[in-house]
Scaffold this motif. Structure first.
Motif, PDB file in Angstrom:
ATOM      1  N   PRO A  11      45.000  98.462  92.023  1.00 38.90           N
ATOM      2  CA  PRO A  11      44.421  98.080  90.726  1.00 38.90           C
ATOM      3  C   PRO A  11      43.126  98.815  90.388  1.00 38.90           C
ATOM      4  CG  PRO A  11      45.128  96.140  91.924  1.00 38.90           C
ATOM      5  CD  PRO A  11      45.261  97.302  92.867  1.00 38.90           C
ATOM      6  N   ALA A  12      42.406  99.264  91.389  1.00 36.48           N
ATOM      7  CA  ALA A  12      41.152  99.979  91.138  1.00 36.48           C
ATOM      8  C   ALA A  12      41.393 101.389  90.609  1.00 36.48           C
ATOM      9  CB  ALA A  12      40.333 100.046  92.419  1.00 36.48           C
ATOM     10  N   ASN A  13      42.599 101.919  90.793  1.00 38.35           N
ATOM     11  CA  ASN A  13      42.891 103.296  90.395  1.00 38.35           C
ATOM     12  C   ASN A  13      43.958 103.408  89.313  1.00 38.35           C
ATOM     13  OD1 ASN A  13      41.058 104.322  92.305  1.00 38.35           O
ATOM     14  ND2 ASN A  13      42.587 104.155  93.922  1.00 38.35           N
ATOM     15  N   VAL A  14      44.133 102.384  88.520  1.00 37.84           N
ATOM     16  CA  VAL A  14      45.135 102.411  87.452  1.00 37.84           C
ATOM     17  C   VAL A  14      44.569 103.163  86.253  1.00 37.84           C
ATOM     18  CG1 VAL A  14      46.446 100.979  85.840  1.00 37.84           C
ATOM     19  CG2 VAL A  14      46.209 100.267  88.214  1.00 37.84           C
ATOM     20  N   SER A  15      45.330 104.133  85.760  1.00 35.84           N
ATOM     21  CA  SER A  15      44.881 104.891  84.589  1.00 35.84           C
ATOM     22  C   SER A  15      44.986 104.021  83.340  1.00 35.84           C
ATOM     23  CB  SER A  15      45.735 106.153  84.421  1.00 35.84           C
ATOM     24  OG  SER A  15      47.030 105.804  83.995  1.00 35.84           O
ATOM     25  N   PRO A  16      44.199 104.326  82.325  1.00 35.66           N
ATOM     26  CA  PRO A  16      44.279 103.564  81.077  1.00 35.66           C
ATOM     27  C   PRO A  16      45.683 103.588  80.460  1.00 35.66           C
ATOM     28  CG  PRO A  16      42.309 104.910  81.085  1.00 35.66           C
ATOM     29  CD  PRO A  16      43.109 105.302  82.288  1.00 35.66           C
ATOM     30  N   GLU A  17      46.374 104.728  80.581  1.00 32.75           N
ATOM     31  CA  GLU A  17      47.709 104.832  80.007  1.00 32.75           C
ATOM     32  C   GLU A  17      48.685 103.869  80.689  1.00 32.75           C
ATOM     33  OE1 GLU A  17      45.836 107.491  80.849  1.00 32.75           O
ATOM     34  OE2 GLU A  17      45.386 108.177  78.817  1.00 32.75           O
ATOM     35  N   VAL A  18      48.613 103.797  82.002  1.00 36.88           N
ATOM     36  CA  VAL A  18      49.497 102.889  82.739  1.00 36.88           C
ATOM     37  C   VAL A  18      49.156 101.446  82.413  1.00 36.88           C
ATOM     38  CG1 VAL A  18      50.145 102.077  85.043  1.00 36.88           C
ATOM     39  CG2 VAL A  18      49.992 104.520  84.580  1.00 36.88           C
ATOM     40  N   GLU A  19      47.877 101.136  82.309  1.00 33.49           N
ATOM     41  CA  GLU A  19      47.475  99.768  81.963  1.00 33.49           C
ATOM     42  C   GLU A  19      48.000  99.381  80.584  1.00 33.49           C
ATOM     43  OE1 GLU A  19      43.576  96.867  81.957  1.00 33.49           O
ATOM     44  OE2 GLU A  19      43.251  99.030  81.967  1.00 33.49           O
ATOM     45  N   ILE A  20      47.907 100.292  79.641  1.00 32.91           N
ATOM     46  CA  ILE A  20      48.406 100.019  78.286  1.00 32.91           C
ATOM     47  C   ILE A  20      49.927  99.878  78.298  1.00 32.91           C
ATOM     48  CG2 ILE A  20      48.631 100.976  75.956  1.00 32.91           C
ATOM     49  CD1 ILE A  20      45.813 102.259  76.429  1.00 32.91           C
ATOM     50  N   GLU A  21      50.626 100.756  79.027  1.00 32.13           N
ATOM     51  CA  GLU A  21      52.094 100.662  79.119  1.00 32.13           C
ATOM     52  C   GLU A  21      52.528  99.308  79.678  1.00 32.13           C
ATOM     53  OE1 GLU A  21      53.149 103.930  81.601  1.00 32.13           O
ATOM     54  OE2 GLU A  21      53.071 105.392  79.972  1.00 32.13           O
ATOM     55  N   ARG A  22      51.899  98.882  80.760  1.00 30.45           N
ATOM     56  CA  ARG A  22      52.264  97.596  81.361  1.00 30.45           C
ATOM     57  C   ARG A  22      51.944  96.444  80.419  1.00 30.45           C
ATOM     58  NH1 ARG A  22      52.850  98.411  87.253  1.00 30.45           N
ATOM     59  NH2 ARG A  22      53.672 100.522  87.267  1.00 30.45           N
ATOM     60  N   ALA A  23      50.834  96.557  79.708  1.00 28.67           N
ATOM     61  CA  ALA A  23      50.479  95.507  78.753  1.00 28.67           C
ATOM     62  C   ALA A  23      51.526  95.415  77.643  1.00 28.67           C
ATOM     63  CB  ALA A  23      49.097  95.781  78.151  1.00 28.67           C
ATOM     64  N   ILE A  24      51.949  96.559  77.125  1.00 31.20           N
ATOM     65  CA  ILE A  24      52.947  96.572  76.058  1.00 31.20           C
ATOM     66  C   ILE A  24      54.274  96.010  76.555  1.00 31.20           C
ATOM     67  CG2 ILE A  24      54.351  98.086  74.598  1.00 31.20           C
ATOM     68  CD1 ILE A  24      51.835  99.896  74.339  1.00 31.20           C
ATOM     69  N   ASN A  25      54.720  96.433  77.718  1.00 34.81           N
ATOM     70  CA  ASN A  25      56.020  96.010  78.238  1.00 34.81           C
ATOM     71  C   ASN A  25      56.039  94.580  78.760  1.00 34.81           C
ATOM     72  OD1 ASN A  25      57.720  98.224  77.749  1.00 34.81           O
ATOM     73  ND2 ASN A  25      57.018  99.271  79.575  1.00 34.81           N
ATOM     74  N   PHE A  26      54.984  94.164  79.459  1.00 37.43           N
ATOM     75  CA  PHE A  26      55.042  92.901  80.191  1.00 37.43           C
ATOM     76  C   PHE A  26      53.898  91.940  79.920  1.00 37.43           C
ATOM     77  CE2 PHE A  26      56.684  96.338  83.013  1.00 37.43           C
ATOM     78  CZ  PHE A  26      58.026  96.032  82.880  1.00 37.43           C
ATOM     79  N   GLY A  27      52.849  92.376  79.275  1.00 40.86           N
ATOM     80  CA  GLY A  27      51.666  91.543  79.105  1.00 40.86           C
ATOM     81  C   GLY A  27      51.818  90.532  77.985  1.00 40.86           C
ATOM     82  N   GLY A  28      51.080  89.460  78.094  1.00 35.99           N
ATOM     83  CA  GLY A  28      51.031  88.466  77.027  1.00 35.99           C
ATOM     84  C   GLY A  28      50.015  88.884  75.979  1.00 35.99           C
ATOM     85  N   PHE A  29      49.905  88.089  74.934  1.00 35.90           N
ATOM     86  CA  PHE A  29      49.001  88.440  73.836  1.00 35.90           C
ATOM     87  C   PHE A  29      47.545  88.504  74.293  1.00 35.90           C
ATOM     88  CE2 PHE A  29      52.615  86.643  71.399  1.00 35.90           C
ATOM     89  CZ  PHE A  29      52.947  87.803  70.728  1.00 35.90           C
ATOM     90  N   ASP A  30      47.159  87.648  75.240  1.00 32.34           N
ATOM     91  CA  ASP A  30      45.781  87.677  75.730  1.00 32.34           C
ATOM     92  C   ASP A  30      45.479  88.984  76.464  1.00 32.34           C
ATOM     93  OD1 ASP A  30      47.606  86.859  77.706  1.00 32.34           O
ATOM     94  OD2 ASP A  30      46.063  85.780  78.832  1.00 32.34           O
ATOM     95  N   PHE A  31      46.423  89.446  77.278  1.00 34.24           N
ATOM     96  CA  PHE A  31      46.227  90.703  77.999  1.00 34.24           C
ATOM     97  C   PHE A  31      46.261  91.888  77.038  1.00 34.24           C
ATOM     98  CE2 PHE A  31      47.852  94.091  81.000  1.00 34.24           C
ATOM     99  CZ  PHE A  31      46.625  94.290  81.604  1.00 34.24           C
ATOM    100  N   ILE A  32      47.117  91.851  76.058  1.00 34.16           N
ATOM    101  CA  ILE A  32      47.162  92.906  75.033  1.00 34.16           C
ATOM    102  C   ILE A  32      45.801  93.009  74.354  1.00 34.16           C
ATOM    103  CG2 ILE A  32      48.122  93.528  72.769  1.00 34.16           C
ATOM    104  CD1 ILE A  32      50.160  94.135  74.783  1.00 34.16           C
ATOM    105  N   GLN A  33      45.223  91.873  74.001  1.00 35.22           N
ATOM    106  CA  GLN A  33      43.913  91.867  73.340  1.00 35.22           C
ATOM    107  C   GLN A  33      42.838  92.458  74.248  1.00 35.22           C
ATOM    108  OE1 GLN A  33      43.373  90.865  70.037  1.00 35.22           O
ATOM    109  NE2 GLN A  33      41.495  91.979  70.449  1.00 35.22           N
ATOM    110  N   GLN A  34      42.866  92.106  75.531  1.00 34.27           N
ATOM    111  CA  GLN A  34      41.902  92.666  76.485  1.00 34.27           C
ATOM    112  C   GLN A  34      42.038  94.183  76.577  1.00 34.27           C
ATOM    113  OE1 GLN A  34      42.452  90.843  80.299  1.00 34.27           O
ATOM    114  NE2 GLN A  34      42.061  88.770  79.528  1.00 34.27           N
TER     115      GLN A  34
END
Length: 86
Positions: A11-34
């Protein structure tokens, strides 16, 4: 960050692109907002439109919400490798 979405990475080395991809695919609205607050709407939209790693359902939903043309999204311009229905 929702660490359960990054079980396969440090988790300390996750790129912004991967974080956004995971948020779009699997995250809830709260995580999307974050993610949108952390990385900005421009970067969020860029990943949404240019990533190969997003589900069509998720891209379709966010294109509707954000008023974007889904036909311009890379997800809808890729040839499908496998389809469960014929």
């Amino acid at each position: 960050m929702r660490e359960e979405l990054f079980w396969d990475r440090d988790p300390a080395n996750v790129s912004p692109e991967v974080e956004i991809e995971r948020a779009i695919n699997f995250g809830g609205f709260d995580f999307i907002q974050q993610v949108q607050d952390r990385h900005g709407m421009e970067r969020f939209t860029d990943v949404l439109m240019n990533s190969r790693n997003l589900s069509r359902k998720a891209v379709n939903y966010w294109c509707i919400v954000l008023g974007l043309d889904r036909a311009k999204a890379r997800t809808f311009n890729m040839e499908t490798v496998w389809s469960p229905f014929r």
